[in-house]
Motif scaffolding. Structure first.
Motif, short mmCIF file in Angstrom:
data_model
loop_
_atom_site.label_atom_id
_atom_site.label_comp_id
_atom_site.label_asym_id
_atom_site.label_seq_id
_atom_site.Cartn_x
_atom_site.Cartn_y
_atom_site.Cartn_z
N UNK A 199 0.82 -1.21 0.00
CA UNK A 199 0.00 0.00 0.00
C UNK A 199 0.85 1.26 0.00
N UNK A 200 0.18 2.40 -0.01
CA UNK A 200 0.88 3.69 0.08
C UNK A 200 1.80 3.96 -1.09
N UNK A 201 1.37 3.55 -2.30
CA UNK A 201 2.23 3.81 -3.46
C UNK A 201 1.55 4.80 -4.41
N UNK A 202 2.35 5.35 -5.29
CA UNK A 202 1.84 6.28 -6.30
C UNK A 202 2.48 5.95 -7.64
N UNK A 203 1.79 6.35 -8.69
CA UNK A 203 2.36 6.21 -10.04
C UNK A 203 2.94 7.56 -10.45
N UNK A 204 4.13 7.52 -10.99
CA UNK A 204 4.70 8.71 -11.63
C UNK A 204 4.81 8.38 -13.11
N UNK A 205 4.07 9.11 -13.88
CA UNK A 205 3.95 8.81 -15.30
C UNK A 205 4.69 9.84 -16.13
N UNK A 206 5.63 9.38 -16.94
CA UNK A 206 6.29 10.30 -17.88
C UNK A 206 5.61 10.07 -19.22
N UNK A 207 4.88 11.07 -19.68
CA UNK A 207 4.03 10.87 -20.86
C UNK A 207 4.46 11.78 -22.00
N UNK A 208 4.46 11.24 -23.22
CA UNK A 208 4.74 12.13 -24.35
C UNK A 208 4.94 11.37 -25.64
N UNK A 209 4.27 11.84 -26.69
CA UNK A 209 4.37 11.19 -27.99
C UNK A 209 5.78 11.25 -28.55
N UNK A 210 6.54 12.24 -28.15
CA UNK A 210 7.87 12.45 -28.71
C UNK A 210 8.91 11.45 -28.22
N UNK A 211 8.52 10.56 -27.30
CA UNK A 211 9.50 9.59 -26.78
C UNK A 211 9.63 8.38 -27.70
N UNK A 212 8.65 8.25 -28.62
CA UNK A 212 8.61 7.04 -29.43
C UNK A 212 9.90 6.89 -30.24
N UNK A 213 10.55 5.78 -30.06
CA UNK A 213 11.76 5.47 -30.82
C UNK A 213 12.98 6.30 -30.44
N UNK A 214 12.87 7.13 -29.43
CA UNK A 214 14.05 7.93 -29.04
C UNK A 214 14.79 7.21 -27.92
N UNK A 215 16.02 6.76 -28.20
CA UNK A 215 16.71 6.01 -27.14
C UNK A 215 17.17 6.95 -26.02
N UNK A 216 17.34 6.40 -24.84
CA UNK A 216 17.98 7.17 -23.77
C UNK A 216 17.05 7.82 -22.78
N UNK A 217 15.74 7.92 -23.10
CA UNK A 217 14.87 8.62 -22.15
C UNK A 217 14.67 7.77 -20.89
N UNK A 218 14.43 6.46 -21.09
CA UNK A 218 14.25 5.59 -19.92
C UNK A 218 15.50 5.65 -19.05
N UNK A 219 16.66 5.63 -19.69
CA UNK A 219 17.90 5.65 -18.91
C UNK A 219 18.01 6.95 -18.11
N UNK A 220 17.61 8.06 -18.72
CA UNK A 220 17.65 9.35 -18.02
C UNK A 220 16.73 9.33 -16.80
N UNK A 221 15.55 8.75 -17.00
CA UNK A 221 14.56 8.69 -15.92
C UNK A 221 15.12 7.87 -14.76
N UNK A 222 15.67 6.70 -15.07
CA UNK A 222 16.14 5.81 -13.99
C UNK A 222 17.38 6.38 -13.30
N UNK A 223 18.25 6.98 -14.09
CA UNK A 223 19.45 7.57 -13.47
C UNK A 223 19.05 8.69 -12.51
N UNK A 224 18.07 9.50 -12.94
CA UNK A 224 17.64 10.61 -12.07
C UNK A 224 17.08 10.07 -10.76
N UNK A 225 16.31 8.97 -10.84
CA UNK A 225 15.73 8.40 -9.63
C UNK A 225 16.84 7.86 -8.72
N UNK A 226 17.79 7.16 -9.32
CA UNK A 226 18.88 6.56 -8.53
C UNK A 226 19.69 7.66 -7.84
N UNK A 227 19.97 8.73 -8.60
CA UNK A 227 20.79 9.82 -8.02
C UNK A 227 20.08 10.47 -6.83
N UNK A 228 18.73 10.49 -6.89
CA UNK A 228 17.99 11.13 -5.79
C UNK A 228 17.65 10.13 -4.69
#
Ligand code: ADP
Ligand code: ASP
Ligand code: MG
Length: 460
Positions: free
Chosen positions: A312-341
């Protein structure tokens, strides 16, 4: 040789302390027994609350220290018939409480309680309880000795959730424990850094301590004694029809506990798997019940799923955008930012359209995650590749777990149609590649209904 760990649910007052002592004494007649003990029920919460009061400059912490003293005093007056032994125990408890109160007074003065200080405060729970149990055993002429795991379970300085240095720990525990003639009564939950600073292994961590001790001493079994008959197919407080699973694999137990089955701390399985030692869950108040055995290989059975758990006690953080399609590196940026914080991601799901990346994390960390991601992805947001970072709160992760789910067709379909029939809306889904687990996110207030629906359609 075996480890017997008793949790707070097993040790609450004189009556339950006597029950536990009885179980220990009986077992020690046929085997060498190593006891691992948690704090008395509720005392860890009490100590955390006392530290919070002190930090806030509120002297209510003094009342809590008195409560702690009185709980011990009542138990001691019932347990120790010999006046001299009783007064020795009361002296010990009053010295410990005075030490605790003076430490809390220090926190009150500086109006600050770091995780490091909190670990020292909560360690009183396990230390006091072990001394009480060991002295009680001694009062019945059973040789017993307290083993304080600070200096034996060696950890890093991640206070509140410390990581164990296994090889040093195993050596230190072995050296100390083999030298003990009677029954070692070992503090659960606590350890220390190489410099001797007190640490803890995370809430519920005494199960983990027990399996560390079991692995260090090469025990034949690690017994976890609690207040239920074993690992149940679901949390009995949510599913009245939940039943005991007689046998379960390490992997299944790990998944169930990771996804919230509180009966066993998730890390417990790590040392057990390492040394291939079975873990047996037993009920202190019904010792004749067979319990649940957790081991590497289990007998084949025909239940499609083994159990259901939830966080329990969880939330969804959604990164949404049509421009992500086929663009490499966005997932990596997201996960790195989470790890750094230092934000822990519990579950990830990405639609194959790549239109959104959905992270599920503790609700308390969601706002910070959104802020960090908005900064990290500022360029993509300005360039309209990403629309925004949304947060949806008040959610629950449900996990359906079982070795038999591997390769079984139609299982996910059945889970989701059961939910659909009950009108439960699913916000995100993930399945590990091991196929041992399907997890999904729903509104928190649908939890009871969802778990009961799945339980009824698969395992009743
Ligand atoms: P202890 O103090 O003995 O460590 P805990 O309170 O940590 O006990 O864990 C035992 C509790 O876990 C049980 O009382 C039960 O309500 C809860 N629980 C949640 N999920 C399960 C499950 N799948 N099987 C058994 N117990 C569960
Ligand atoms: N006493 C600790 C807690 O309440 C550890 C444990 O019970 O396992 O979290
Ligand atoms: Mg526990």
């Amino acid at each position: 040789m075996k480890v017997m760990k008793f949790g707070g649910t097993s040790v609450a007052d004189a009556r339950t302390i006597a029950t536990v002592a009885d179980i220990i004494i009986k077992a020690s007649r046929t085997d060498k027994v190593l006891v691992v003990l948690s704090a008395m029920r509720g005392n860890t919460d009490l100590l955390i609350q006392a530290a919070k009061f002190a930090e806030a400059g509120d002297d209510k912490y003094k009342g809590l220290v008195q409560d702690l003293y009185r709980r011990n005093e009542t138990a001691i007056n019932d347990l120790f018939k010999n006046a001299e032994k009783r007064s020795m125990m009361l002296d010990y408890v009053s010295t410990s409480c005075a030490e605790l109160a003076s430490f809390l007074h220090g926190l009150e003065l500086i109006r600050e309680c770091s995780t490091r200080s909190l670990d020292l405060v909560v360690s009183f729970g396990e230390r006091m309880n072990c001394l009480l149990m060991a002295r009680y055993l001694l009062s019945m002429d059973i040789e017993a000795e307290v083993v304080d795991t600070r200096g034996l379970i060696l950890t890093d300085d991640t206070f509140g959730n410390a990581r164990v240095a296994f090889s040093e720990t195993y050596t230190a525990l072995r050296e100390r424990i083999v030298a003990i003639k009677g029954i070692p009564v070992i503090t659960g939950f606590i350890g220390a850094t190489a410099e001797g600073i007190t640490t803890t292994l995370g809430r519920n961590g005494s199960d983990y301590s027990a399996s560390i001790v079991g692995a260090a001493l090469d025990c034949s079994v690690i017994e976890i004694w609690t207040d239920v008959d074993g690992v149940l197919s679901a949390d009995p407080r949510l599913v009245p029809k939940a039943f005991v699973i007689p046998e379960i694999s390490f992997q299944e137990a790990m998944e169930l506990s990771y996804f919230g089955a509180k009966v066993i701390h998730p890390y417990t399985m790590i040392p057990a798997v390492d040394r291939n030692i079975p873990v047996l869950i037993k009920n202190t108040f019904k010792p004749e019940a067979p319990g649940t055995i957790i081991r590497k290989v289990i007998q084949p059975h025909d239940r499609a799923i083994t159990g259901i758990a939830s966080i329990g006690g969880v939330a969804i953080v959604n990164v949404v955008g049509g421009g992500m399609i086929g663009v490499p590196g966005i997932a990596s940026k997201v996960f790195t930012a989470m790890a750094k914080s230092g934000i822990n991601i519990i579950m990830i799901s990405q639609a194959s359209s790549e239109h959104s990346i959905c992270l599920v994390l503790k609700e308390a960390e969601a706002a910070k995650a959104r802020t960090v991601l908005r900064v990290e992805l500022a360029q993509e947001i300005a360039g309209k590749m990403i629309q925004d970072v949304d947060v949806i709160a008040n959610l629950e992760i449900i996990a359906v777990i079982g070795e038999n789910m591997r390769g079984r067709r139609g299982l996910a379909g059945k889970v989701f149609s059961a939910l659909g029939d009950g009108d439960v809306n699913v916000l995100a889904i993930a399945q590990g590649s091991s196929e041992l687990n399907i997890s999904f996110v729903i509104q928190a207030n649908d939890t009871r209904k969802a778990i009961n629906l799945i339980h009824a359609s698969f395992i009743t």
